[in-house]
Design an enzyme around this catalytic site. Structure first.
Site, PDB file in Angstrom:
ATOM      1  N   ASP A 104       5.373  10.029 -32.873  1.00 32.90           N
ATOM      2  CA  ASP A 104       4.668  10.001 -31.593  1.00 32.90           C
ATOM      3  C   ASP A 104       4.738  11.397 -30.988  1.00 32.90           C
ATOM      4  OD1 ASP A 104       3.529   8.455 -29.161  1.00 32.90           O
ATOM      5  OD2 ASP A 104       5.267   9.510 -28.333  1.00 32.90           O
ATOM      6  N   GLU A 188      -0.023   9.170 -34.813  1.00 33.46           N
ATOM      7  CA  GLU A 188      -1.005   8.546 -33.930  1.00 33.46           C
ATOM      8  C   GLU A 188      -2.254   9.419 -33.886  1.00 33.46           C
ATOM      9  OE1 GLU A 188       0.180   8.349 -29.903  1.00 33.46           O
ATOM     10  OE2 GLU A 188       1.156  10.314 -29.887  1.00 33.46           O
ATOM     11  N   ASP A 281       9.208   7.075 -25.968  1.00 34.55           N
ATOM     12  CA  ASP A 281       8.628   7.786 -27.109  1.00 34.55           C
ATOM     13  C   ASP A 281       9.094   7.192 -28.437  1.00 34.55           C
ATOM     14  OD1 ASP A 281       7.271   9.553 -25.415  1.00 34.55           O
ATOM     15  OD2 ASP A 281       9.029  10.851 -25.265  1.00 34.55           O
TER      16      ASP A 281
END
Length: 411
Positions: A104, A188, A281
């Site tokens: 992330d 992502e 996160d």
């Protein structure tokens, strides 16, 4: 001085095929000779290359092996000379463990891994940032087109180039570590070009908070998101995947419940359903590793660590009407209602074939009327399946029922 120039190798070496045999010309049958760059190693850190017109030029080695390239490029940027050899490196071999890692990317934490580690891209130090501001102020006060202004801007450029070198070095080392350690790397999917687009607008429609958006763009670009993803894909081809970014930060990695209220702050995540607590996160990185992203509706199998059922309605889904089922008919003779003479009416004291009766004499069966005759679907009341009684409608307590406006014909 030249900003950069490309040099073709001057040495002639025999060219070989993929199996190692000599490559021959199809017409003449002679050995095919290819050009090669002449590079000599001086010691462990330094080597020299032969540049036509300049002679031998020393350079600092960044790899253990000498480059076997046909061409190279020499550039001059910010007062420093660089040499780059055109070599396609071999991909990094997979570790064979089959381990999956999710990443992330953010501003406060550059790369949060699903195993709990947090990696940050190096930036300029506090002293170096102060020097940048000092030279920018001096350049702003200097006369236009003066040597003093150019010198101050050159000092700022050298500091910015130092930051870019650190960012590139960090991305190279981090991407190599990811390719060597994990069998599958999942990022992502971010559209960085749109995220860093200027908010200036046009003369007819000027933008809002342009300076704030420009500052955010600089911070995002300073993290090296795109370079990290690109270099990891180069070193681990076929082992890098992109997961849709929506809902990865709102989904609980333990039960799969999606709720915007679970994100308490930038770094705190507390699930409103199961109470799971984790760094925000890291929670998003676990969802990315599980491949759960871009799904607006929560699923029981969406969680990466369990199937805990939710305790409340999701805040990202609109309320759905509650459907009430109708019992099936039973075989046999059914009694008629003494008031309306209907065999399908759950009248007082009558036990119809639906298994519906009355609780007391003279009182209608609300349960039978609610389950068998009145389908409450959130939009109103189905009048076609109910008869009219002398004492009025007997389901006045059913939610969403407004009463009969036109009685049905009695027998």
């Amino acid at each position: 001085m030249h900003e950069g120039f490309r040099v073709i190798g001057t040495d002639r070496v025999p060219e070989l095929t993929e199996d190692g045999s000599p490559k021959l010309n199809a017409k003449t049958g002679r050995q095919v000779m290819a050009r090669s760059v002449v590079v000599h190693r001086l010691n462990r850190r330094w080597a020299r290359v032969k540049v036509p017109g300049c002679g031998w030029v020393r350079f600092r080695l960044t790899r253990t092996a000498l480059p076997a390239a046909k061409t190279f490029r020499v550039t001059y940027r910010n007062g420093r000379w660089h040499i780059a050899f055109a070599v396609i490196p071999a991909p990094v071999a997979a570790p064979g463990t089959g381990e999956v890692i999710g990443i992330d990317r953010g501003v406060n934490i550059t790369a949060a891994l699903s195993d709990g580690r947090k990696l940050n891209c190096p930036q300029l130090t506090v002293k170096e940032r102060a020097q940048v501001r000092k030279h920018q102020r001096r350049a702003a006060r200097a006369p236009k087109a003066s040597e003093h202004k150019s010198a101050e801007y050159a000092k700022v450029a050298r500091l910015k180039a130092r930051e870019a070198d650190r960012r590139k070095d960090w991305c190279e080392k981090t991407s190599t570590m990811l390719a060597r350690t994990y069998g599958l790397v999942r990022f992502e999917k971010l559209n960085i070009k749109n995220m860093t687009r200027s908010a200036r607008g046009t003369a007819e429609q000027p933008g809002k908070q342009v300076r704030q958006k420009a500052g955010l763009n600089r911070v995002i670009l300073a993290q090296g998101w795109g370079l990290l993803r690109r270099r990891t894909g180069h070193k681990a081809p076929g082992r890098v995947e992109d997961v849709p970014a929506p809902y990865t930060s709102l989904r609980c990695s333990a039960c799969g419940w999606i709720d915007k209220n679970s994100r308490k702050s930038q770094a705190e995540f507390v699930c409103s359903s199961c109470g799971f607590t984790c760094n925000a996160d890291t929670n998003a990185a676990v969802n990315v590793a599980a491949g759960q992203g871009g799904i607006p509706r929560p699923r029981r199998s969406a969680g990466a660590g369990g199937t805990t059922p939710p305790e409340q309605r999701s805040s990202v889904r609109e309320p759905q009407p509650s459907r009430v089922g109708i019992p099936l008919f039973k075989r046999g003779r059914m009694s008629t209602c003494p008031g309306c003479r209907s065999a399908r009416c759950p009248a007082p004291g009558v036990s119809s074939g639906f298994g519906v009766g009355s609780s007391k004499a003279g009182e209608p069966s609300r349960q039978g009327a609610e389950t068998a005759w009145h389908r409450v679907n959130g939009l109103g009341h189905d009048v076609r399946r109910c008869c009219s009684h002398r004492g009025g409608c007997h389901v006045d307590a059913v939610p969403g029922h407004a009463g009969h406006t036109r009685p049905m014909r009695q027998r």
